[in-house]
Design a protein around this motif. Structure first.
Motif, mmCIF file in Angstrom:
data_model
loop_
_atom_site.group_PDB
_atom_site.id
_atom_site.type_symbol
_atom_site.label_atom_id
_atom_site.label_comp_id
_atom_site.label_asym_id
_atom_site.label_seq_id
_atom_site.Cartn_x
_atom_site.Cartn_y
_atom_site.Cartn_z
ATOM 1 N N LYS A 1 0.602 -1.154 -0.009
ATOM 2 C CA LYS A 1 -0.010 0.050 0.163
ATOM 3 C C LYS A 1 0.794 1.279 0.139
ATOM 4 O O LYS A 1 0.409 2.318 -0.161
ATOM 5 N N TYR A 2 2.135 1.220 0.182
ATOM 6 C CA TYR A 2 3.141 2.235 0.240
ATOM 7 C C TYR A 2 3.719 2.466 -1.145
ATOM 8 O O TYR A 2 4.391 3.333 -1.206
ATOM 9 N N ASP A 3 3.485 1.633 -1.996
ATOM 10 C CA ASP A 3 3.990 1.637 -3.402
ATOM 11 C C ASP A 3 3.230 2.381 -4.334
ATOM 12 O O ASP A 3 1.893 2.646 -4.051
ATOM 13 N N TYR A 4 3.658 2.923 -5.297
ATOM 14 C CA TYR A 4 2.978 3.620 -6.270
ATOM 15 C C TYR A 4 3.201 2.787 -7.723
ATOM 16 O O TYR A 4 4.086 2.750 -8.263
ATOM 17 N N VAL A 5 1.872 2.822 -8.391
ATOM 18 C CA VAL A 5 1.516 2.127 -9.701
ATOM 19 C C VAL A 5 1.018 3.182 -10.604
ATOM 20 O O VAL A 5 0.259 3.943 -10.372
ATOM 21 N N ALA A 6 1.742 3.179 -11.836
ATOM 22 C CA ALA A 6 1.093 4.295 -12.804
ATOM 23 C C ALA A 6 1.269 3.644 -14.245
ATOM 24 O O ALA A 6 2.497 3.256 -14.508
ATOM 25 N N ARG A 7 0.361 3.961 -14.954
ATOM 26 C CA ARG A 7 0.720 3.592 -16.355
ATOM 27 C C ARG A 7 1.422 4.676 -16.921
ATOM 28 O O ARG A 7 1.029 5.834 -16.589
ATOM 29 N N TRP A 8 2.507 4.357 -17.549
ATOM 30 C CA TRP A 8 3.362 5.256 -17.972
ATOM 31 C C TRP A 8 3.308 5.766 -19.576
ATOM 32 O O TRP A 8 3.433 6.848 -19.891
ATOM 33 N N GLY A 9 2.618 4.863 -20.438
ATOM 34 C CA GLY A 9 2.217 5.035 -21.765
ATOM 35 C C GLY A 9 2.157 3.631 -22.426
ATOM 36 O O GLY A 9 2.844 3.010 -22.241
ATOM 37 N N GLY A 10 1.131 3.774 -23.163
ATOM 38 C CA GLY A 10 1.075 2.372 -24.089
ATOM 39 C C GLY A 10 0.645 1.262 -23.459
ATOM 40 O O GLY A 10 -0.368 1.070 -22.527
ATOM 41 N N ASP A 11 1.658 0.320 -23.358
ATOM 42 C CA ASP A 11 1.775 -1.017 -22.606
ATOM 43 C C ASP A 11 2.856 -0.940 -21.429
ATOM 44 O O ASP A 11 3.128 -2.107 -20.952
ATOM 45 N N GLU A 12 3.046 0.291 -20.972
ATOM 46 C CA GLU A 12 4.196 0.350 -20.047
ATOM 47 C C GLU A 12 3.664 0.993 -18.694
ATOM 48 O O GLU A 12 3.024 1.907 -18.652
ATOM 49 N N PHE A 13 4.413 0.417 -17.553
ATOM 50 C CA PHE A 13 4.029 0.981 -16.327
ATOM 51 C C PHE A 13 5.075 1.185 -15.490
ATOM 52 O O PHE A 13 6.366 0.597 -15.794
ATOM 53 N N VAL A 14 5.076 2.293 -14.707
ATOM 54 C CA VAL A 14 6.395 2.407 -13.737
ATOM 55 C C VAL A 14 5.480 1.913 -12.238
ATOM 56 O O VAL A 14 4.255 2.501 -11.843
ATOM 57 N N VAL A 15 6.516 1.523 -11.250
ATOM 58 C CA VAL A 15 5.877 1.150 -9.977
ATOM 59 C C VAL A 15 7.276 1.761 -9.068
ATOM 60 O O VAL A 15 8.363 1.490 -9.357
ATOM 61 N N ILE A 16 6.713 2.735 -8.200
ATOM 62 C CA ILE A 16 7.558 3.252 -7.382
ATOM 63 C C ILE A 16 7.679 2.714 -6.029
ATOM 64 O O ILE A 16 6.570 2.480 -5.590
ATOM 65 N N VAL A 17 8.705 2.208 -5.554
ATOM 66 C CA VAL A 17 8.825 1.282 -4.466
ATOM 67 C C VAL A 17 9.514 2.089 -3.241
ATOM 68 O O VAL A 17 10.851 1.878 -3.428
ATOM 69 N N PRO A 18 9.288 3.009 -2.520
ATOM 70 C CA PRO A 18 10.026 3.692 -1.577
ATOM 71 C C PRO A 18 10.796 2.635 -0.677
ATOM 72 O O PRO A 18 10.293 1.762 -0.277
ATOM 73 N N TYR A 19 12.008 3.167 -0.210
ATOM 74 C CA TYR A 19 12.832 2.609 0.892
ATOM 75 C C TYR A 19 13.255 1.037 0.563
ATOM 76 O O TYR A 19 13.194 0.235 1.129
ATOM 77 N N THR A 20 13.557 0.770 -0.825
ATOM 78 C CA THR A 20 13.848 -0.483 -1.295
ATOM 79 C C THR A 20 15.294 -0.731 -1.760
ATOM 80 O O THR A 20 15.622 0.260 -2.639
ATOM 81 N N ASP A 21 16.205 -1.358 -1.402
ATOM 82 C CA ASP A 21 17.492 -1.406 -1.584
ATOM 83 C C ASP A 21 17.567 -2.317 -3.055
ATOM 84 O O ASP A 21 16.625 -2.789 -3.349
ATOM 85 N N GLU A 22 18.696 -2.607 -3.405
ATOM 86 C CA GLU A 22 18.770 -3.329 -4.500
ATOM 87 C C GLU A 22 18.398 -4.873 -4.450
ATOM 88 O O GLU A 22 17.749 -5.707 -5.287
ATOM 89 N N GLU A 23 18.809 -5.292 -3.133
ATOM 90 C CA GLU A 23 18.246 -6.825 -2.742
ATOM 91 C C GLU A 23 16.689 -6.842 -2.984
ATOM 92 O O GLU A 23 16.279 -7.751 -3.302
ATOM 93 N N GLY A 24 16.102 -5.820 -2.256
ATOM 94 C CA GLY A 24 14.785 -6.095 -2.251
ATOM 95 C C GLY A 24 14.423 -5.794 -3.555
ATOM 96 O O GLY A 24 13.201 -6.200 -4.159
ATOM 97 N N ALA A 25 14.782 -4.898 -4.328
ATOM 98 C CA ALA A 25 14.315 -4.658 -5.721
ATOM 99 C C ALA A 25 14.297 -5.979 -6.725
ATOM 100 O O ALA A 25 13.456 -6.191 -7.436
ATOM 101 N N ARG A 26 15.400 -6.813 -6.482
ATOM 102 C CA ARG A 26 15.563 -8.074 -7.250
ATOM 103 C C ARG A 26 14.454 -8.917 -6.884
ATOM 104 O O ARG A 26 14.005 -9.770 -7.462
ATOM 105 N N ALA A 27 14.284 -8.901 -5.579
ATOM 106 C CA ALA A 27 13.169 -9.914 -4.821
ATOM 107 C C ALA A 27 12.035 -9.406 -5.643
ATOM 108 O O ALA A 27 11.100 -10.274 -5.923
ATOM 109 N N LEU A 28 11.680 -8.250 -5.553
ATOM 110 C CA LEU A 28 10.304 -7.654 -5.977
ATOM 111 C C LEU A 28 10.076 -7.990 -7.630
ATOM 112 O O LEU A 28 9.169 -8.320 -8.118
ATOM 113 N N GLN A 29 11.254 -7.700 -8.213
ATOM 114 C CA GLN A 29 11.461 -7.996 -9.714
ATOM 115 C C GLN A 29 10.979 -9.417 -10.058
ATOM 116 O O GLN A 29 10.235 -9.919 -10.838
#
Length: 121
Positions: A38-66
């Motif tokens: 609920k603390y993350d932000y999901v937005a349609r960036w354009g066409g078939d692309e989305f951007v997800v902003i995940v505050p306070y996430t380090d590289e290890e957390g980013a890889r896990a979420l990926q």
């Protein structure tokens, strides 16, 4: 920050209709929201692309979420006997940059790297 792209979106639109493509985008949006917190932000960036902003996430957390996004967002369109393939790239702030434009470019570059490695295996 994550960059999410629907790999075969043009095929879905051309084969099944733009209405079907719109339904896929709605399903994807809902799944992104369910997969993130609920603390993350999901937005349609354009066409078939989305951007997800995940505050306070380090590289290890980013890889896990990926990995989590990649497995959770494998949407099956049973009625049309096709699958929706997604590519996901990320960039970590402030470790890699604090500039939004640079973070987007890095995430986009990783997303394309994943996209092309998936289709060349």
């Amino acid at each position: 920050m994550f960059y999410v792209d629907v790999d075969n979106f043009k095929y879905i639109n051309d084969t099944y209709s733009r209405e079907t493509g719109d339904r896929v985008l709605c399903q994807l949006s809902n799944l992104l929201e369910k997969t993130t917190s609920k603390y993350d932000y999901v937005a349609r960036w354009g066409g078939d692309e989305f951007v997800v902003i995940v505050p306070y996430t380090d590289e290890e957390g980013a890889r896990a979420l990926q990995r989590r996004l990649g497995s959770a967002l494998f949407i099956s369109l049973e009625e049309w006997k096709t699958l929706v393939y997604l590519s996901v790239g990320y960039a970590v702030c402030p470790d890699e940059s604090t500039d939004l434009g640079e973070l987007l470019r890095m995430a986009d570059k990783r997303m394309y790297k994943q996209k092309f490695s998936q289709h060349n295996d």
